[in-house]
Design a protein around this motif. Structure first.
Motif, PDB file in Angstrom:
ATOM      1  N   UNK A 126     -11.878  -2.042  -7.888  1.00  0.00           N
ATOM      2  CA  UNK A 126     -10.494  -1.569  -7.974  1.00  0.00           C
ATOM      3  C   UNK A 126      -9.464  -2.645  -7.627  1.00  0.00           C
ATOM      4  N   UNK A 127      -9.805  -3.893  -7.832  1.00  0.00           N
ATOM      5  CA  UNK A 127      -8.869  -4.977  -7.504  1.00  0.00           C
ATOM      6  C   UNK A 127      -7.637  -4.941  -8.405  1.00  0.00           C
ATOM      7  N   UNK A 128      -7.802  -4.550  -9.652  1.00  0.00           N
ATOM      8  CA  UNK A 128      -6.658  -4.459 -10.563  1.00  0.00           C
ATOM      9  C   UNK A 128      -5.739  -3.315 -10.147  1.00  0.00           C
ATOM     10  N   UNK A 129      -6.311  -2.195  -9.757  1.00  0.00           N
ATOM     11  CA  UNK A 129      -5.513  -1.069  -9.282  1.00  0.00           C
ATOM     12  C   UNK A 129      -4.711  -1.466  -8.042  1.00  0.00           C
ATOM     13  N   UNK A 130      -5.346  -2.139  -7.108  1.00  0.00           N
ATOM     14  CA  UNK A 130      -4.658  -2.568  -5.884  1.00  0.00           C
ATOM     15  C   UNK A 130      -3.519  -3.526  -6.228  1.00  0.00           C
ATOM     16  N   UNK A 131      -3.762  -4.459  -7.148  1.00  0.00           N
ATOM     17  CA  UNK A 131      -2.700  -5.388  -7.568  1.00  0.00           C
ATOM     18  C   UNK A 131      -1.542  -4.627  -8.211  1.00  0.00           C
ATOM     19  N   UNK A 132      -1.850  -3.609  -8.997  1.00  0.00           N
ATOM     20  CA  UNK A 132      -0.800  -2.808  -9.634  1.00  0.00           C
ATOM     21  C   UNK A 132      -0.012  -2.015  -8.584  1.00  0.00           C
TER      22      UNK A 132
ATOM     23  N   UNK B  53      -9.762   4.354  12.762  1.00  0.00           N
ATOM     24  CA  UNK B  53      -9.674   5.620  12.031  1.00  0.00           C
ATOM     25  C   UNK B  53     -10.346   5.512  10.666  1.00  0.00           C
ATOM     26  N   UNK B  54     -10.585   6.668  10.072  1.00  0.00           N
ATOM     27  CA  UNK B  54     -11.111   6.677   8.717  1.00  0.00           C
ATOM     28  C   UNK B  54     -10.078   6.041   7.797  1.00  0.00           C
ATOM     29  N   UNK B  55     -10.501   5.297   6.782  1.00  0.00           N
ATOM     30  CA  UNK B  55      -9.544   4.629   5.888  1.00  0.00           C
ATOM     31  C   UNK B  55      -8.787   5.628   5.018  1.00  0.00           C
ATOM     32  N   UNK B  56      -7.519   5.260   4.704  1.00  0.00           N
ATOM     33  CA  UNK B  56      -6.728   6.081   3.791  1.00  0.00           C
ATOM     34  C   UNK B  56      -7.056   5.681   2.353  1.00  0.00           C
ATOM     35  N   UNK B  57      -6.418   6.327   1.378  1.00  0.00           N
ATOM     36  CA  UNK B  57      -6.773   6.070  -0.023  1.00  0.00           C
ATOM     37  C   UNK B  57      -6.549   4.621  -0.435  1.00  0.00           C
ATOM     38  N   UNK B  58      -5.510   3.998   0.077  1.00  0.00           N
ATOM     39  CA  UNK B  58      -5.262   2.589  -0.271  1.00  0.00           C
ATOM     40  C   UNK B  58      -6.322   1.688   0.358  1.00  0.00           C
ATOM     41  N   UNK B  59      -6.659   1.934   1.612  1.00  0.00           N
ATOM     42  CA  UNK B  59      -7.674   1.115   2.286  1.00  0.00           C
ATOM     43  C   UNK B  59      -9.029   1.237   1.593  1.00  0.00           C
ATOM     44  N   UNK B  60      -9.349   2.427   1.106  1.00  0.00           N
ATOM     45  CA  UNK B  60     -10.595   2.611   0.354  1.00  0.00           C
ATOM     46  C   UNK B  60     -10.552   1.759  -0.916  1.00  0.00           C
ATOM     47  N   UNK B  61      -9.429   1.809  -1.640  1.00  0.00           N
ATOM     48  CA  UNK B  61      -9.292   1.028  -2.878  1.00  0.00           C
ATOM     49  C   UNK B  61      -9.362  -0.470  -2.591  1.00  0.00           C
ATOM     50  N   UNK B  62      -8.706  -0.908  -1.523  1.00  0.00           N
ATOM     51  CA  UNK B  62      -8.729  -2.330  -1.159  1.00  0.00           C
ATOM     52  C   UNK B  62     -10.160  -2.789  -0.877  1.00  0.00           C
ATOM     53  N   UNK B  63     -10.965  -1.902  -0.311  1.00  0.00           N
ATOM     54  CA  UNK B  63     -12.353  -2.250   0.009  1.00  0.00           C
ATOM     55  C   UNK B  63     -13.303  -2.175  -1.166  1.00  0.00           C
ATOM     56  N   UNK B  64     -12.822  -1.797  -2.335  1.00  0.00           N
ATOM     57  CA  UNK B  64     -13.678  -1.644  -3.508  1.00  0.00           C
ATOM     58  C   UNK B  64     -13.520  -2.828  -4.458  1.00  0.00           C
ATOM     59  N   UNK B  65     -14.626  -3.489  -4.767  1.00  0.00           N
ATOM     60  CA  UNK B  65     -14.580  -4.610  -5.715  1.00  0.00           C
ATOM     61  C   UNK B  65     -14.272  -4.130  -7.137  1.00  0.00           C
TER      62      UNK B  65
ATOM     63  N   UNK C 121       2.580  -7.228 -18.802  1.00  0.00           N
ATOM     64  CA  UNK C 121       3.956  -6.777 -19.025  1.00  0.00           C
ATOM     65  C   UNK C 121       4.382  -5.789 -17.947  1.00  0.00           C
ATOM     66  N   UNK C 122       3.509  -4.838 -17.623  1.00  0.00           N
ATOM     67  CA  UNK C 122       3.855  -3.809 -16.645  1.00  0.00           C
ATOM     68  C   UNK C 122       4.046  -4.362 -15.235  1.00  0.00           C
ATOM     69  N   UNK C 123       3.348  -5.431 -14.899  1.00  0.00           N
ATOM     70  CA  UNK C 123       3.447  -5.962 -13.530  1.00  0.00           C
ATOM     71  C   UNK C 123       4.617  -6.920 -13.331  1.00  0.00           C
ATOM     72  N   UNK C 124       5.433  -7.112 -14.363  1.00  0.00           N
ATOM     73  CA  UNK C 124       6.650  -7.918 -14.197  1.00  0.00           C
ATOM     74  C   UNK C 124       7.668  -7.105 -13.408  1.00  0.00           C
ATOM     75  N   UNK C 125       8.447  -7.792 -12.594  1.00  0.00           N
ATOM     76  CA  UNK C 125       9.428  -7.143 -11.717  1.00  0.00           C
ATOM     77  C   UNK C 125      10.353  -6.196 -12.488  1.00  0.00           C
ATOM     78  N   UNK C 126      10.796  -6.588 -13.660  1.00  0.00           N
ATOM     79  CA  UNK C 126      11.726  -5.753 -14.419  1.00  0.00           C
ATOM     80  C   UNK C 126      11.080  -4.465 -14.951  1.00  0.00           C
ATOM     81  N   UNK C 127       9.750  -4.388 -14.923  1.00  0.00           N
ATOM     82  CA  UNK C 127       9.046  -3.192 -15.401  1.00  0.00           C
ATOM     83  C   UNK C 127       8.433  -2.388 -14.255  1.00  0.00           C
ATOM     84  N   UNK C 128       8.874  -2.668 -13.046  1.00  0.00           N
ATOM     85  CA  UNK C 128       8.308  -2.038 -11.854  1.00  0.00           C
ATOM     86  C   UNK C 128       8.393  -0.509 -11.920  1.00  0.00           C
ATOM     87  N   UNK C 129       9.514   0.037 -12.336  1.00  0.00           N
ATOM     88  CA  UNK C 129       9.683   1.495 -12.394  1.00  0.00           C
ATOM     89  C   UNK C 129       8.701   2.114 -13.374  1.00  0.00           C
ATOM     90  N   UNK C 130       8.510   1.494 -14.526  1.00  0.00           N
ATOM     91  CA  UNK C 130       7.570   2.003 -15.530  1.00  0.00           C
ATOM     92  C   UNK C 130       6.141   1.985 -14.984  1.00  0.00           C
TER      93      UNK C 130
END
Length: 185
Positions: free
Chosen positions: A63-69, A49-61, A105-114
């Motif tokens: 957007x690696x920081x966005x995918x990690x976030x 199937x055509x890729x969804x928005x996450x699959x498109x981001x994963x395939x983009x060099x 700081x934002x990617x720490x588990x305790x800041x997940x909601x933020x």
């Protein structure tokens, strides 16, 4: 009439015996299913199937920081669902422009909601193509806030000051690549 009743009785007996014989197999199937780890929509493998928005981001060099976030915020499954979504996807350079230590700081588990709130601020429900953006229009984001559209004299589209650099359609929405991380007020 007796032969019809006899046939009916035999059928009922067969159904009963067949049902009883499989109850052990059914309970084994249920117990093996319950021991399998739960996987959300993002765990579905589909290379056709055509890729969804996450699959498109994963395939983009770019957007690696966005995918990690997205992974750190446990927001991947939400964006792999049907949608439709409009996603403003900051580039790696946009994340690099944040003040030092912000992303760590934002990617720490305790800041997940933020972090998730910030990522949801980059998502609109519905598909909005470039022609749908009107100067001064406020658009509601997935986190309940809104972003504002600005159209520059040269026709460039900005979302809260972040310039749309390109647009990619996906199976469950559309992605607008932007040069800025949108931070809610």
């Amino acid at each position: 009439m007796k032969s019809i009743l006899k046939t009916f009785a035999v059928l009922i007996a067969m159904v009963y015996l067949t049902g009883c014989g499989t109850s052990e197999n059914q309970s084994q199937a249920v117990s093996s299913e319950s021991s399998t780890p739960s996987v959300g929509q993002s765990g579905v493998k589909d290379d056709v199937s055509n890729p969804n928005v996450v699959q498109v981001a994963v395939g983009s060099k770019d957007h690696t920081t966005l995918v990690a976030a997205l992974k750190a915020a446990e927001y991947v499954d939400a964006l792999t669902n049907v949608g439709p979504f409009t996603v403003f996807a900051p580039t790696n350079q946009a994340f690099d422009a944040l003040p030092a230590g912000t992303l760590e700081t934002l990617t720490k588990k305790e800041n997940q909601r933020q972090l998730r709130d910030i990522l949801e601020y980059h998502v609109l429900l519905g598909v909005y193509k470039p022609g749908d953006f009107v100067n001064g229009r406020k658009m509601g984001t997935a986190d309940g806030r809104s972003v504002e559209v600005t159209i520059d004299a040269d026709g460039s589209i900005l979302i809260n000051g972040g310039k749309i650099l390109g647009t990619v359609e996906a199976s469950n929405g559309i992605i607008h690549v932007i040069d800025k991380v949108l931070v809610p007020n």
